[in-house]
Design an enzyme around this catalytic site. Sequence first.
Site, PDB file in Angstrom:
ATOM      1  N   LYS A  76       2.387  -1.180   0.652  1.00 20.89           N
ATOM      2  CA  LYS A  76       2.214  -1.481   2.088  1.00 20.89           C
ATOM      3  C   LYS A  76       3.559  -1.542   2.798  1.00 20.89           C
ATOM      4  CE  LYS A  76      -2.213  -1.930   2.714  1.00 20.89           C
ATOM      5  NZ  LYS A  76      -3.097  -1.792   3.852  1.00 20.89           N
ATOM      6  N   ASP A 119      -4.891  -9.426   4.966  1.00 21.82           N
ATOM      7  CA  ASP A 119      -5.291 -10.252   3.822  1.00 21.82           C
ATOM      8  C   ASP A 119      -4.103 -10.405   2.895  1.00 21.82           C
ATOM      9  OD1 ASP A 119      -5.430  -7.636   2.882  1.00 21.82           O
ATOM     10  OD2 ASP A 119      -7.622  -7.620   3.029  1.00 21.82           O
TER      11      ASP A 119
END
Length: 395
Positions: A76, A119
Amino acid sequence: MLFKNPNATNSPYPTKLATVLNQETAHKSKQWLSTWPLLSRCATPLRSMTGTARALGINTLWIKDESKRSKLGSFKALGAPNALINLILTHFPTFEADKILLGKYREQLADFAVVSATDGNHGRALAAAAQSSGCPCTIVIHAQVSQEREDAIAEYGATMVRITGNYDESVEEADRIAKENGWIVVSDTSYEGYTEIPRDVMQGYGVMATETAEQLEAQEQKPTHIILQGGVGGLAAGVFSYFWEQYGVERPTFIVVEPRQADCLYQSAIQGKPSAATGSVDSVMAGLACGETSQIAWDFLQPSVDYFTLIEDQDAIDSMVHLAHSKYGDAPIVGGESGVAGLALLTKLAKLTQLNALSLNADSKVLIVNTEGATAPDLFKELTGISAEEIIAKQ
Ligand SMILES: Cc1ncc(COP(=O)(O)O)c(C=O)c1O
């Protein structure tokens, strides 16, 4: 637990999709991100798991190991920073792209506030990129995000907001806060009228695909199958699009794997349109615990993913232990809860002698991605019985 997608095609990479995600832009993103000190200077390793491949009954198994990407712990680290650079360039076209994450424009960006729901990993990457460039950043988390994941984001200076609802409600809350304050949402998921930023997040993931393609080419190898884990679908879209463009009609078989209780992509395949998960959405695979499909990602997945599959939480935990303790003699790997999903699927099918359901056999050469390391270090140790540091010392 397995759905063969009737809409998958083996056509050349469609021009319409190439105007949204393409190899050229992936290479540009790679260059922009190359100056960011938080990313590893080298390509992440493409590890060949000889012992595991033999035990599974396939020819070759490669794991692209994103635990080595950055101290942010996951792939990410490529997505949100790429989107932030693009966003800043739209507002400040004279800025030099590869200087933004070096903090060159810190003063001009002091009021350029961004916000996102997460999340865990996306929010951490956005917080870090915002801190490096000088933008104020707010991150919204939901009830199930663990304290250690919250602390890992807050470490990068973001203002944290915790809600009592689930991931999808945190996405709505981030949108609401943004409208109230005139901030910009930098989300990894797209919805009606919100596609450009998630597109740039996905394009950032394409950097991982460029590296993998180069590593495979250096070995004169081509995978027959690529398995990617799905949350909202951005990772799979960003990487599959690259390989579809690369190999065209000869592309490998593409497979998506999700937790059974967060099956939004699997359901989308069955319904033939972006759909919601049918389960509780809560999973130990926190990064994959998404209830809604990203619309823009679906445009890429519907025509290209051959199989959508589901695994259980215990399958992921078993595979974390497998990688951490070098089952079958391969070098140990720090594979986080969401990182091991591809291996978990292969192991499950091999155990059930159902590899042929994904047209896998003794000649198959399979590429999977360990998308995260120990992003929740205490949980990692609890589940594997060993810490990430101990594994790294053995590598
Ligand atoms: C470690 C990890 N792997 C995979 C994914 C799935 O990515 P996407 O939501 O883009 O499908 C995520 C998403 O947060 C993640 O954190």
